[in-house]
Design a protein around this motif. Structure first.
Motif, PDB file in Angstrom:
ATOM      1  N   THR A   1      29.916 -20.746  36.925  1.00 44.98           N
ATOM      2  CA  THR A   1      31.575 -20.701  37.230  1.00 44.98           C
ATOM      3  C   THR A   1      32.333 -21.813  36.568  1.00 44.98           C
ATOM      4  N   THR A   2      31.632 -22.412  35.657  1.00 48.74           N
ATOM      5  CA  THR A   2      32.200 -23.612  35.084  1.00 48.74           C
ATOM      6  C   THR A   2      31.923 -23.439  33.485  1.00 48.74           C
ATOM      7  N   PRO A   3      32.389 -22.351  32.631  1.00 49.18           N
ATOM      8  CA  PRO A   3      32.100 -22.311  31.270  1.00 49.18           C
ATOM      9  C   PRO A   3      32.911 -23.246  30.584  1.00 49.18           C
ATOM     10  N   TRP A   4      33.778 -24.023  30.926  1.00 46.90           N
ATOM     11  CA  TRP A   4      34.409 -24.784  30.058  1.00 46.90           C
ATOM     12  C   TRP A   4      33.841 -26.309  30.213  1.00 46.90           C
ATOM     13  N   ARG A   5      32.510 -26.392  30.569  1.00 45.70           N
ATOM     14  CA  ARG A   5      31.800 -27.768  30.488  1.00 45.70           C
ATOM     15  C   ARG A   5      31.611 -28.089  28.924  1.00 45.70           C
ATOM     16  N   ARG A   6      31.314 -29.450  28.867  1.00 45.28           N
ATOM     17  CA  ARG A   6      31.073 -29.926  27.598  1.00 45.28           C
ATOM     18  C   ARG A   6      30.103 -29.262  26.569  1.00 45.28           C
ATOM     19  N   PRO A   7      30.344 -28.824  25.518  1.00 48.47           N
ATOM     20  CA  PRO A   7      29.511 -27.803  24.635  1.00 48.47           C
ATOM     21  C   PRO A   7      28.268 -28.571  24.261  1.00 48.47           C
ATOM     22  N   ARG A   8      27.289 -27.830  24.022  1.00 54.51           N
ATOM     23  CA  ARG A   8      26.332 -28.361  23.568  1.00 54.51           C
ATOM     24  C   ARG A   8      26.258 -28.901  22.034  1.00 54.51           C
ATOM     25  N   ALA A   9      25.308 -29.760  21.563  1.00 49.99           N
ATOM     26  CA  ALA A   9      25.649 -30.210  20.173  1.00 49.99           C
ATOM     27  C   ALA A   9      25.507 -29.114  19.143  1.00 49.99           C
ATOM     28  N   SER A  10      24.608 -28.092  19.403  1.00 54.18           N
ATOM     29  CA  SER A  10      24.613 -26.840  18.457  1.00 54.18           C
ATOM     30  C   SER A  10      25.710 -26.198  18.650  1.00 54.18           C
ATOM     31  N   THR A  11      26.480 -25.994  19.613  1.00 53.95           N
ATOM     32  CA  THR A  11      27.670 -25.145  19.745  1.00 53.95           C
ATOM     33  C   THR A  11      28.877 -25.978  19.152  1.00 53.95           C
ATOM     34  N   ALA A  12      28.975 -27.269  19.287  1.00 54.15           N
ATOM     35  CA  ALA A  12      30.028 -27.884  18.588  1.00 54.15           C
ATOM     36  C   ALA A  12      29.807 -27.886  17.029  1.00 54.15           C
ATOM     37  N   ALA A  13      28.693 -28.004  16.647  1.00 58.77           N
ATOM     38  CA  ALA A  13      28.256 -28.063  15.194  1.00 58.77           C
ATOM     39  C   ALA A  13      28.618 -26.891  14.649  1.00 58.77           C
ATOM     40  N   LEU A  14      28.349 -25.720  15.060  1.00 64.57           N
ATOM     41  CA  LEU A  14      28.711 -24.503  14.736  1.00 64.57           C
ATOM     42  C   LEU A  14      30.205 -24.335  14.632  1.00 64.57           C
ATOM     43  N   TRP A  15      30.970 -24.562  15.453  1.00 67.08           N
ATOM     44  CA  TRP A  15      32.446 -24.488  15.878  1.00 67.08           C
ATOM     45  C   TRP A  15      32.977 -25.290  14.761  1.00 67.08           C
ATOM     46  N   LEU A  16      32.684 -26.535  14.392  1.00 66.01           N
ATOM     47  CA  LEU A  16      33.105 -27.453  13.476  1.00 66.01           C
ATOM     48  C   LEU A  16      32.625 -26.904  12.043  1.00 66.01           C
ATOM     49  N   ILE A  17      31.613 -26.454  11.807  1.00 71.84           N
ATOM     50  CA  ILE A  17      31.367 -25.656  10.545  1.00 71.84           C
ATOM     51  C   ILE A  17      32.290 -24.768  10.071  1.00 71.84           C
ATOM     52  N   VAL A  18      32.716 -23.945  11.060  1.00 71.12           N
ATOM     53  CA  VAL A  18      33.635 -22.880  10.738  1.00 71.12           C
ATOM     54  C   VAL A  18      34.985 -23.414  10.561  1.00 71.12           C
ATOM     55  N   LEU A  19      35.447 -24.123  11.582  1.00 70.30           N
ATOM     56  CA  LEU A  19      36.940 -24.395  11.668  1.00 70.30           C
ATOM     57  C   LEU A  19      37.446 -25.670  10.915  1.00 70.30           C
ATOM     58  N   VAL A  20      36.454 -26.703  10.594  1.00 71.32           N
ATOM     59  CA  VAL A  20      37.004 -27.633   9.905  1.00 71.32           C
ATOM     60  C   VAL A  20      37.515 -27.347   8.241  1.00 71.32           C
ATOM     61  N   PRO A  21      36.684 -26.424   7.735  1.00 72.75           N
ATOM     62  CA  PRO A  21      37.126 -26.081   6.511  1.00 72.75           C
ATOM     63  C   PRO A  21      38.412 -24.978   6.748  1.00 72.75           C
ATOM     64  N   SER A  22      38.493 -24.161   7.749  1.00 79.91           N
ATOM     65  CA  SER A  22      39.630 -23.517   7.961  1.00 79.91           C
ATOM     66  C   SER A  22      41.200 -24.110   7.964  1.00 79.91           C
ATOM     67  N   LEU A  23      40.827 -25.408   8.483  1.00 79.47           N
ATOM     68  CA  LEU A  23      41.972 -26.264   8.566  1.00 79.47           C
ATOM     69  C   LEU A  23      42.464 -26.975   7.302  1.00 79.47           C
ATOM     70  N   VAL A  24      41.355 -27.191   6.676  1.00 79.86           N
ATOM     71  CA  VAL A  24      41.486 -27.950   5.426  1.00 79.86           C
ATOM     72  C   VAL A  24      41.917 -26.937   4.230  1.00 79.86           C
ATOM     73  N   GLN A  25      41.827 -25.661   4.442  1.00 80.90           N
ATOM     74  CA  GLN A  25      42.300 -24.500   3.735  1.00 80.90           C
ATOM     75  C   GLN A  25      43.870 -24.531   3.720  1.00 80.90           C
ATOM     76  N   LEU A  26      44.484 -24.805   5.022  1.00 82.06           N
ATOM     77  CA  LEU A  26      45.845 -24.749   5.151  1.00 82.06           C
ATOM     78  C   LEU A  26      46.462 -25.647   4.235  1.00 82.06           C
ATOM     79  N   LEU A  27      45.810 -26.924   3.786  1.00 81.53           N
ATOM     80  CA  LEU A  27      46.257 -27.773   2.838  1.00 81.53           C
ATOM     81  C   LEU A  27      46.125 -27.475   1.427  1.00 81.53           C
TER      82      LEU A  27
END
Length: 208
Positions: free
Chosen positions: A28-54
């Protein structure tokens, strides 16, 4: 009218995947701190996407471009996931879907299966939609929908909690709306549904 229903199906699918995973895992607590592998995948996808705005040129340099892929630029089958078309609105939508699906996925599967399903699904989806349906495009939505649909199909195969099966059925209904609307994301969802048929079935805690 159909286009609006398809758009609603996108949002509902992402939420339903989260609810499938939480119900199947009994968490019942899905918003817990993400695992390292989850955070890594999220960052790999979204950091370049943010850079793309610039650096808008990143989009044309990394997106799926079928004539260029046929000319040998095979990396676009992967890099198209880390840039987003649709401007800021497209980025926000894809970030929303990716976040919900990944938070649900980490309750359900190991990091290895999440990464494998996400990236293999992205490549297969690009290969299928590229020739005719959507030769040019970018975004993480197809990969996220592959992962989310796979979890839904796996939960249905597990035959465990009724509530999880109910939300998984909602995911399948969203896919059906995409099919009727002839939206190419239905291809990614179909890839995910097939991937979810692979055992083992059920969330990780149930298999320990």
């Amino acid at each position: 009218m159909m286009g609006s229903l398809v758009a609603v199906a996108f949002w509902v699918l992402a939420v339903a995947v989260m609810l499938v995973a939480t119900a199947a895992a009994g968490d019942t607590t899905p918003w817990r701190r993400p695992r390292a592998s989850t955070a890594a995948l999220w960052l790999i996808v979204l950091v370049p996407s943010l850079v793309q705005l610039l650096v808008p040129a990143m989009l044309s340099g990394l997106r799926r471009d079928w004539p260029l892929i046929l000319n040998g630029q095979l990396w676009r089958l992967v890099t198209s996931v880390v840039v987003q078309d649709g401007g800021v609105a497209g980025l926000l939508f894809n970030a929303f879907c990716l976040t919900l699906v990944l938070l649900g996925a980490q309750l359900y599967w190991s990091g290895i299966r999440i990464w494998t399903t996400f990236w293999a699904g992205a490549i297969v989806s690009n290969l299928v939609v590229g020739p005719d349906l959507q030769p040019t495009g970018a975004g993480s939505s197809m990969a996220a929908f592959v992962l989310g649909s796979a979890i839904a199909a796996n939960a249905l195969c597990a035959r465990q909690r009724l509530r999880a099966a109910g939300w998984a059925s909602v995911v399948v209904c969203c896919v059906a709306v995409m099919v009727v609307g002839r939206d190419y994301h239905a291809v990614a969802c179909a890839v995910g549904l097939l991937a979810g048929l692979l055992p083992p079935y059920g969330p990780r805690p149930a298999r320990r």
